[in-house]
Design a protein around this motif. Structure first.
Motif, short mmCIF file in Angstrom:
data_model
loop_
_atom_site.label_atom_id
_atom_site.label_comp_id
_atom_site.label_asym_id
_atom_site.label_seq_id
_atom_site.Cartn_x
_atom_site.Cartn_y
_atom_site.Cartn_z
N ALA A 75 32.83 22.12 -10.69
CA ALA A 75 32.88 20.68 -10.46
C ALA A 75 33.65 20.37 -9.17
O ALA A 75 33.23 19.53 -8.37
N ALA A 76 34.79 21.05 -8.98
CA ALA A 76 35.58 20.83 -7.77
C ALA A 76 34.81 21.29 -6.53
O ALA A 76 34.86 20.66 -5.47
N TRP A 77 34.06 22.37 -6.68
CA TRP A 77 33.25 22.89 -5.57
C TRP A 77 32.15 21.91 -5.19
O TRP A 77 31.89 21.66 -4.01
N GLU A 78 31.50 21.34 -6.19
CA GLU A 78 30.44 20.36 -5.93
C GLU A 78 30.98 19.14 -5.19
O GLU A 78 30.37 18.64 -4.24
N ARG A 79 32.14 18.66 -5.61
CA ARG A 79 32.76 17.52 -4.91
C ARG A 79 33.10 17.88 -3.48
O ARG A 79 32.95 17.08 -2.56
N GLU A 80 33.57 19.11 -3.29
CA GLU A 80 33.95 19.57 -1.97
C GLU A 80 32.76 19.61 -1.03
O GLU A 80 32.89 19.36 0.18
N LYS A 81 31.57 19.92 -1.59
CA LYS A 81 30.35 19.98 -0.78
C LYS A 81 29.71 18.62 -0.59
O LYS A 81 28.68 18.50 0.09
N GLY A 82 30.31 17.58 -1.18
CA GLY A 82 29.76 16.24 -1.05
C GLY A 82 28.68 15.92 -2.06
O GLY A 82 27.99 14.90 -1.95
N HIS A 83 28.50 16.79 -3.08
CA HIS A 83 27.52 16.56 -4.13
C HIS A 83 28.15 15.79 -5.28
O HIS A 83 29.37 15.69 -5.38
N LYS A 84 27.31 15.28 -6.14
CA LYS A 84 27.80 14.59 -7.34
C LYS A 84 27.89 15.61 -8.48
O LYS A 84 26.88 16.11 -8.95
N PRO A 85 29.08 15.93 -8.94
CA PRO A 85 29.23 16.92 -10.01
C PRO A 85 28.60 16.43 -11.32
O PRO A 85 28.59 15.24 -11.61
N SER A 86 28.07 17.36 -12.08
CA SER A 86 27.52 17.02 -13.40
C SER A 86 28.01 18.05 -14.41
O SER A 86 28.27 19.21 -14.06
N LEU A 87 28.11 17.61 -15.66
CA LEU A 87 28.57 18.51 -16.71
C LEU A 87 27.60 19.67 -16.90
O LEU A 87 28.02 20.82 -17.08
N PHE A 88 26.30 19.37 -16.84
CA PHE A 88 25.30 20.42 -17.03
C PHE A 88 25.40 21.47 -15.93
O PHE A 88 25.34 22.67 -16.19
N HIS A 89 25.56 21.02 -14.70
CA HIS A 89 25.66 21.96 -13.58
C HIS A 89 26.91 22.83 -13.71
O HIS A 89 26.88 24.03 -13.43
N SER A 90 28.00 22.22 -14.15
CA SER A 90 29.24 22.99 -14.30
C SER A 90 29.12 24.03 -15.40
O SER A 90 29.68 25.13 -15.28
N MET A 91 28.38 23.72 -16.46
CA MET A 91 28.20 24.68 -17.55
C MET A 91 27.32 25.86 -17.10
O MET A 91 27.49 26.98 -17.58
N LYS A 92 26.42 25.61 -16.17
CA LYS A 92 25.57 26.69 -15.66
C LYS A 92 26.36 27.69 -14.84
O LYS A 92 25.90 28.81 -14.60
N ALA A 93 27.56 27.31 -14.40
CA ALA A 93 28.38 28.21 -13.59
C ALA A 93 28.79 29.46 -14.37
O ALA A 93 29.13 30.48 -13.78
#
Length: 264
Positions: A101-119
């Motif tokens: 989630a922190a990485w997604e924010r850092e890249k300028g993307h909108k973090p999502s719970l589903f994406h974070s779980m895929k990590a």
């Protein structure tokens, strides 16, 4: 028809530096105050991502409450160490969601719970290997503690001086093992997630980064211990807040400490 060997192939392969097995990635030099900056960034991420933070915070809370209830139900503290071994296995995977989630924010993307779980599935082989390594370290710690227990005075109500050998030896051994575990795990998980390196590269890189920045890392270790103690002191409720902050903070610590990959 056989493929013609091109010398550029070898050059390109050499450029993928993170794929080298068991290498040590260089680190930056940190100031002693750096951990407080990471903590502030973690708090900012917590505020900006309340749903994701609450989900993983509740997961950490559930695990902590389960340990406390298990101790109370069994009526013995002997179950604490086995429970912590399990905690060491699931903890890194829960933290992966926070790092993502922190990485997604850092890249300028909108973090999502589903994406974070895929990590959890990103570089899962190395991540599982590292989780098992932590569990083995905890089991080793348990065995050392059992051996040191032999130093206990055999007489109940013995004076404090009789406990001195056990207390001193136990404290020194515990501090050494805890320092080693912290050193190999401080930056390993986020490094494996972002760059997909092997577990030994992650361990060597993390250990080198901690060794090269001992003052800052001591402060960061104390901050982490403080957050975990607050969580357990509040029967796990405090971990809803402390663990996401520490998770996000760890990601920022990793990005500020480990040198970036250069694409030449």
């Amino acid at each position: 028809m056989p493929r013609t060997v091109n010398t550029d192939d070898f050059h390109k392969k050499h450029e993928v530096r993170d794929q080298d097995y068991a290498k040590t990635i260089p680190c930056n030099e940190l100031s002693v105050s750096a951990p407080f900056h990471w903590l502030a960034l973690g708090l900012h991420d917590l505020i900006r991502m309340p749903i994701i933070s609450a989900f993983y915070g509740l997961c950490f809370t559930a695990a902590s409450v389960a340990i406390v209830l298990l101790v109370q139900w069994q009526g013995t503290h002997l179950v604490i160490m086995p429970s912590l071994v399990v905690y060491m296995l699931i903890g890194p995977f829960l933290a992966l969601g926070l790092y993502d989630a922190a990485w997604e924010r850092e890249k300028g993307h909108k973090p999502s719970l589903f994406h974070s779980m895929k990590a959890i599935g990103r570089n899962s082989t190395s991540q599982w290997a590292f989780a098992v390594l932590l569990a083995v370290a905890m089991i080793f710690w348990m065995r050392i503690a059992a051996l040191l227990h032999a130093l206990y005075p055999s007489v109940q109500g013995a004076p404090l001086t009789d406990f001195a050998p056990f207390l001193i030896t136990g404290s020194v051994v515990g501090a050494v093992i805890a320092s080693i575990i912290f050193s190999i795990s401080a930056f390993s998980i986020p490094l494996m997630m972002e760059r997909r390196v092997d577990v030994m590269t992650a361990v060597f890189t993390s250990f080198n980064a901690v060794k090269s920045n001992i003052p800052a890392m001591i402060v960061w270790a104390l901050v982490i211990c403080g957050g975990i103690l607050i969580g357990f002191a509040t029967y796990g409720i405090g971990m809803i807040i402390t663990m996401p902050i520490l998770g996000y903070g760890t990601w920022h610590a990793y990005h500020e400490t480990i040198k970036k990959k250069h694409n030449s």
